[in-house]
Design a protein around this motif. Structure first.
Motif, PDB file in Angstrom:
ATOM      1  N   PHE A 119      65.336 -31.951  11.312  1.00 22.26           N
ATOM      2  CA  PHE A 119      64.981 -30.645  10.762  1.00 22.26           C
ATOM      3  C   PHE A 119      64.894 -30.695   9.239  1.00 22.26           C
ATOM      4  CE2 PHE A 119      67.029 -28.362  14.618  1.00 22.26           C
ATOM      5  CZ  PHE A 119      65.875 -28.567  15.333  1.00 22.26           C
ATOM      6  N   VAL A 120      65.869 -31.333   8.600  1.00 21.13           N
ATOM      7  CA  VAL A 120      65.882 -31.401   7.141  1.00 21.13           C
ATOM      8  C   VAL A 120      64.674 -32.194   6.632  1.00 21.13           C
ATOM      9  CG1 VAL A 120      67.139 -32.286   5.155  1.00 21.13           C
ATOM     10  CG2 VAL A 120      68.375 -31.113   6.972  1.00 21.13           C
ATOM     11  N   LEU A 121      64.334 -33.265   7.313  1.00 13.97           N
ATOM     12  CA  LEU A 121      63.183 -34.075   6.911  1.00 13.97           C
ATOM     13  C   LEU A 121      61.894 -33.251   7.009  1.00 13.97           C
ATOM     14  CD1 LEU A 121      62.037 -36.781   6.041  1.00 13.97           C
ATOM     15  CD2 LEU A 121      61.920 -37.441   8.461  1.00 13.97           C
ATOM     16  N   ILE A 122      61.741 -32.492   8.091  1.00 10.95           N
ATOM     17  CA  ILE A 122      60.557 -31.638   8.232  1.00 10.95           C
ATOM     18  C   ILE A 122      60.502 -30.608   7.105  1.00 10.95           C
ATOM     19  CG2 ILE A 122      59.459 -29.884   9.682  1.00 10.95           C
ATOM     20  CD1 ILE A 122      60.580 -31.414  12.120  1.00 10.95           C
ATOM     21  N   GLY A 123      61.651 -29.986   6.799  1.00 12.34           N
ATOM     22  CA  GLY A 123      61.696 -29.016   5.713  1.00 12.34           C
ATOM     23  C   GLY A 123      61.298 -29.621   4.382  1.00 12.34           C
ATOM     24  N   THR A 124      61.730 -30.849   4.120  1.00 13.38           N
ATOM     25  CA  THR A 124      61.410 -31.530   2.864  1.00 13.38           C
ATOM     26  C   THR A 124      59.917 -31.845   2.779  1.00 13.38           C
ATOM     27  OG1 THR A 124      63.622 -32.499   2.833  1.00 13.38           O
ATOM     28  CG2 THR A 124      61.962 -33.512   1.412  1.00 13.38           C
ATOM     29  N   VAL A 125      59.340 -32.288   3.885  1.00 12.26           N
ATOM     30  CA  VAL A 125      57.895 -32.560   3.917  1.00 12.26           C
ATOM     31  C   VAL A 125      57.105 -31.277   3.654  1.00 12.26           C
ATOM     32  CG1 VAL A 125      55.968 -33.246   5.401  1.00 12.26           C
ATOM     33  CG2 VAL A 125      58.097 -34.567   5.431  1.00 12.26           C
ATOM     34  N   LEU A 126      57.531 -30.177   4.248  1.00 13.15           N
ATOM     35  CA  LEU A 126      56.856 -28.901   4.036  1.00 13.15           C
ATOM     36  C   LEU A 126      56.961 -28.448   2.575  1.00 13.15           C
ATOM     37  CD1 LEU A 126      57.993 -27.057   7.280  1.00 13.15           C
ATOM     38  CD2 LEU A 126      55.645 -27.671   6.696  1.00 13.15           C
ATOM     39  N   ARG A 131      50.101 -13.178   5.623  1.00  4.63           N
ATOM     40  CA  ARG A 131      48.956 -14.096   5.676  1.00  4.63           C
ATOM     41  C   ARG A 131      48.893 -15.034   4.481  1.00  4.63           C
ATOM     42  NH1 ARG A 131      46.197  -9.313   7.101  1.00  4.63           N
ATOM     43  NH2 ARG A 131      45.328  -9.223   4.984  1.00  4.63           N
ATOM     44  N   HIS A 132      49.670 -14.756   3.466  1.00  4.86           N
ATOM     45  CA  HIS A 132      49.574 -15.551   2.246  1.00  4.86           C
ATOM     46  C   HIS A 132      50.062 -16.982   2.516  1.00  4.86           C
ATOM     47  CE1 HIS A 132      49.987 -16.770  -1.924  1.00  4.86           C
ATOM     48  NE2 HIS A 132      49.379 -15.648  -2.279  1.00  4.86           N
ATOM     49  N   PRO A 133      49.268 -18.003   2.169  1.00  4.80           N
ATOM     50  CA  PRO A 133      49.665 -19.381   2.461  1.00  4.80           C
ATOM     51  C   PRO A 133      51.019 -19.767   1.854  1.00  4.80           C
ATOM     52  CG  PRO A 133      47.354 -19.287   1.822  1.00  4.80           C
ATOM     53  CD  PRO A 133      47.916 -17.932   1.575  1.00  4.80           C
ATOM     54  N   ALA A 134      51.298 -19.289   0.639  1.00  2.27           N
ATOM     55  CA  ALA A 134      52.573 -19.631   0.008  1.00  2.27           C
ATOM     56  C   ALA A 134      53.743 -19.075   0.814  1.00  2.27           C
ATOM     57  CB  ALA A 134      52.621 -19.107  -1.427  1.00  2.27           C
ATOM     58  N   MET A 135      53.600 -17.859   1.343  1.00  2.00           N
ATOM     59  CA  MET A 135      54.661 -17.277   2.154  1.00  2.00           C
ATOM     60  C   MET A 135      54.898 -18.100   3.412  1.00  2.00           C
ATOM     61  SD  MET A 135      56.957 -15.225   3.118  1.00  2.00           S
ATOM     62  CE  MET A 135      56.941 -13.958   1.856  1.00  2.00           C
ATOM     63  N   ILE A 136      53.832 -18.489   4.067  1.00  7.37           N
ATOM     64  CA  ILE A 136      53.964 -19.281   5.292  1.00  7.37           C
ATOM     65  C   ILE A 136      54.691 -20.587   5.006  1.00  7.37           C
ATOM     66  CG2 ILE A 136      52.680 -20.507   7.085  1.00  7.37           C
ATOM     67  CD1 ILE A 136      50.495 -18.339   6.775  1.00  7.37           C
ATOM     68  N   ARG A 137      54.285 -21.257   3.926  1.00  8.23           N
ATOM     69  CA  ARG A 137      54.918 -22.549   3.607  1.00  8.23           C
ATOM     70  C   ARG A 137      56.396 -22.369   3.274  1.00  8.23           C
ATOM     71  NH1 ARG A 137      49.981 -23.166   0.631  1.00  8.23           N
ATOM     72  NH2 ARG A 137      51.105 -22.603  -1.266  1.00  8.23           N
ATOM     73  N   LEU A 168      58.604 -21.528   6.283  1.00  6.94           N
ATOM     74  CA  LEU A 168      58.858 -22.693   7.139  1.00  6.94           C
ATOM     75  C   LEU A 168      59.817 -23.677   6.479  1.00  6.94           C
ATOM     76  CD1 LEU A 168      55.288 -23.321   8.603  1.00  6.94           C
ATOM     77  CD2 LEU A 168      57.285 -22.367   9.776  1.00  6.94           C
ATOM     78  N   VAL A 169      59.702 -23.826   5.159  1.00  8.99           N
ATOM     79  CA  VAL A 169      60.661 -24.678   4.440  1.00  8.99           C
ATOM     80  C   VAL A 169      62.082 -24.157   4.670  1.00  8.99           C
ATOM     81  CG1 VAL A 169      61.496 -25.371   2.168  1.00  8.99           C
ATOM     82  CG2 VAL A 169      59.059 -25.477   2.665  1.00  8.99           C
ATOM     83  N   THR A 170      62.265 -22.854   4.501  1.00  5.52           N
ATOM     84  CA  THR A 170      63.588 -22.262   4.692  1.00  5.52           C
ATOM     85  C   THR A 170      64.072 -22.455   6.122  1.00  5.52           C
ATOM     86  OG1 THR A 170      63.039 -20.570   3.052  1.00  5.52           O
ATOM     87  CG2 THR A 170      64.935 -20.148   4.451  1.00  5.52           C
ATOM     88  N   ALA A 171      63.184 -22.237   7.090  1.00  8.04           N
ATOM     89  CA  ALA A 171      63.578 -22.332   8.496  1.00  8.04           C
ATOM     90  C   ALA A 171      64.082 -23.724   8.843  1.00  8.04           C
ATOM     91  CB  ALA A 171      62.399 -21.952   9.390  1.00  8.04           C
ATOM     92  N   PHE A 172      63.321 -24.748   8.492  1.00  8.92           N
ATOM     93  CA  PHE A 172      63.701 -26.101   8.902  1.00  8.92           C
ATOM     94  C   PHE A 172      64.832 -26.675   8.059  1.00  8.92           C
ATOM     95  CE2 PHE A 172      59.639 -25.928  11.103  1.00  8.92           C
ATOM     96  CZ  PHE A 172      59.953 -26.566  12.301  1.00  8.92           C
ATOM     97  N   ALA A 173      64.788 -26.454   6.744  1.00 10.41           N
ATOM     98  CA  ALA A 173      65.862 -26.985   5.900  1.00 10.41           C
ATOM     99  C   ALA A 173      67.204 -26.347   6.269  1.00 10.41           C
ATOM    100  CB  ALA A 173      65.537 -26.744   4.427  1.00 10.41           C
ATOM    101  N   LEU A 184      64.801 -28.436  -9.183  1.00 14.01           N
ATOM    102  CA  LEU A 184      66.102 -28.256  -8.551  1.00 14.01           C
ATOM    103  C   LEU A 184      65.977 -28.345  -7.025  1.00 14.01           C
ATOM    104  CD1 LEU A 184      69.057 -27.707  -9.244  1.00 14.01           C
ATOM    105  CD2 LEU A 184      68.583 -25.268  -9.055  1.00 14.01           C
ATOM    106  N   VAL A 185      64.936 -27.727  -6.474  1.00 15.52           N
ATOM    107  CA  VAL A 185      64.717 -27.822  -5.027  1.00 15.52           C
ATOM    108  C   VAL A 185      64.360 -29.252  -4.630  1.00 15.52           C
ATOM    109  CG1 VAL A 185      63.358 -26.977  -3.071  1.00 15.52           C
ATOM    110  CG2 VAL A 185      64.047 -25.401  -4.881  1.00 15.52           C
ATOM    111  N   ASP A 186      63.532 -29.919  -5.446  1.00 15.19           N
ATOM    112  CA  ASP A 186      63.204 -31.322  -5.175  1.00 15.19           C
ATOM    113  C   ASP A 186      64.467 -32.157  -5.003  1.00 15.19           C
ATOM    114  OD1 ASP A 186      60.516 -30.745  -5.393  1.00 15.19           O
ATOM    115  OD2 ASP A 186      60.320 -31.515  -7.443  1.00 15.19           O
ATOM    116  N   ALA A 187      65.364 -32.041  -5.976  1.00 13.13           N
ATOM    117  CA  ALA A 187      66.587 -32.844  -5.952  1.00 13.13           C
ATOM    118  C   ALA A 187      67.494 -32.436  -4.796  1.00 13.13           C
ATOM    119  CB  ALA A 187      67.330 -32.686  -7.285  1.00 13.13           C
ATOM    120  N   ALA A 188      67.595 -31.142  -4.533  1.00 12.21           N
ATOM    121  CA  ALA A 188      68.485 -30.667  -3.466  1.00 12.21           C
ATOM    122  C   ALA A 188      68.014 -31.150  -2.097  1.00 12.21           C
ATOM    123  CB  ALA A 188      68.563 -29.143  -3.503  1.00 12.21           C
ATOM    124  N   LEU A 189      66.715 -31.066  -1.846  1.00 10.68           N
ATOM    125  CA  LEU A 189      66.216 -31.494  -0.543  1.00 10.68           C
ATOM    126  C   LEU A 189      66.290 -33.011  -0.385  1.00 10.68           C
ATOM    127  CD1 LEU A 189      63.201 -29.087   0.063  1.00 10.68           C
ATOM    128  CD2 LEU A 189      65.524 -28.971   0.969  1.00 10.68           C
TER     129      LEU A 189
END
Length: 405
Positions: free
Chosen positions: A387-394, A219-225, A228-233, A289-294
């Motif tokens: 998919f990658v764009l959605i992951g980056t937005v998330l 239920r934790h919001p950070a976990m959900i986000r 989903l980032v992992t799934a789409f990216a 690092l994640v910012d630059a990678a995505l």
């Protein structure tokens, strides 16, 4: 960063190397099981009278079972310890692999593949938790990157190994080989891998306690986000892996010995990305690092679309997917550590739920999305870029939510 009190590698660099190889081998189990059978799809389909869409379920059902059971492997390891859960999973995996080899028809093969996925996640998911049990900070990041570098080899060598095995025997030989792999991994865990979750730190082994742990983390919001980032990216990269039989045979017009054309560029990108991630662990903050990678991943997705509009043929068809894999490999270890560090008292549950979204999405990719979007290399490129764009937005939404918190 000094080793944690549970770090069994502190006394010996050689012991640390052995543990690294074992954990990487356990992480390789999942992709190795998926990709080794790809070259045999045509033979299995011919023997069982199944078309390419039906054969995609050989991958999809495995991944769906992997995803569903991943919810429980981590919490069980929080209660029982890491080694017992991994060993039990490997026993089940070996038996299911033997069942696949002996399957007399497609229905039985699909049932056995489902059982393979049910048990395979125990070793794959819990091995990630072991890393965080043993190391912290940049050292954990470096270790996760090293494991990913070894793990990255699996999707490259698995279809090649499958093709070579088909030169020796018929398709069941592939499943006999995965059974041997699982048995060797089980012996290594029993004999060489230390238990990293002491009894004093374990949660109660009660259904209510396990479900509460899952619910609290899920239920934790950070976990959900982050899930989903992992799934789409990752989905942007995994689309090429899940649809490999269609891409290699139908779109590239190649044969069962030619899967290396797809996998070698992708895995080369993953190796380079994992190496870069480890090298930058103590030089760049995780979030930057994640910012630059995505950002690089989005650029690779756009480049892929442009190249497929101009010249949808080899070798250009694999340039951008290799860059995309490199970018995702830079980000993946960091995101995994972010998930584990958000729940230090429930790392097993965090590892399970952090994996659930990506596994479920990958199962959907393999069984439903891949057959629908593989009409051409351009449609594949457009889907991967989306998919990658959605992951980056998330991820951007997660960063902003973290600053507000």
């Amino acid at each position: 960063m000094s080793p944690s009190r549970n770090d069994p590698t502190a006394a010996s660099p050689r012991a640390g190397a052995v543990v690294t190889v074992i954990l990487a081998s356990l992480s390789m189990l999942g992709p190795f099981t998926i990709d080794t059978v790809f070259p045999a799809f045509a033979r299995i389909g011919e023997q069982f009278g199944a078309d390419s869409t039906a054969m995609q379920q050989v991958t999809s059902l495995y991944m769906l079972a992997f995803a569903v059971m991943s919810v429980f492997h981590g919490p069980l390891s929080d209660a029982l310890g890491r080694k017992p859960v991994m060993i039990a999973g490997l026993v089940g995996y070996v038996l299911a692999s033997i069942g696949c080899a002996l399957a007399p028809n497609l229905a039985v093969l699909l049932v056995m593949r489902t059982l393979q996925g049910t048990f395979a996640g125990a070793a794959t998911i819990v091995s990630r938790v072991v890393v965080r049990d043993m190391f912290a900070g940049p050292q954990a990041h470096k270790m996760m990157s090293r494991i990913m570098m070894i793990f990255s080899i699996a999707p490259a060598i698995a279809p090649v190994a499958g093709g070579l095995l088909l030169q020796v025997g018929e398709w069941p030989i592939i499943f006999w080989a995965t059974a041997i792999y699982g048995a060797l991994a089980m012996v290594a865990v029993i004999v060489l891998l230390p238990e990293t979750h002491p009894a004093a730190a374990r949660s109660p082994l009660r259904v209510g306690a396990v479900l509460r742990s899952i619910g609290r983390v899920g239920r934790h919001p950070a976990m959900i986000r982050l899930a989903l980032v992992t799934a789409f990216a990752m989905g942007g990269q995994f689309l090429y892996i899940a649809a490999a039989p269609i891409i290699v045979v139908d779109l590239f017009g190649l044969g069962e010995q030619d899967f290396w054309v797809l996998f070698v560029p992708i895995i080369t990108g993953m190796l380079i990305g994992a190496w870069l991630s480890g090298r930058l662990a103590d030089k760049v903050s995780r979030t930057r690092l994640v910012d630059a990678a995505l950002l690089l991943a989005v650029g690779a997705g756009v480049l892929n679309v442009v190249l497929m509009l101009i010249h949808p043929h080899l070798p250009l068809a694999m340039v951008a997917p290799a860059l995309l894999s490199c970018a995702i490999a830079v980000a993946f270890p960091v995101i995994q550590l972010e998930i584990l560090d958000t729940f230090p008292d429930h790392r097993g549950a965090a590892a399970s739920l952090g994996t659930l979204a990506s596994l479920g999405f990958n199962a959907l990719l393999a069984g439903v999305i891949a057959p629908l979007v593989t009409a051409s290399l351009l449609t594949v490129a457009l889907t991967a870029a989306s998919f990658v764009l959605i992951g980056t937005v998330l991820w951007t939404m997660h960063r902003r939510a973290g600053r507000r918190t």
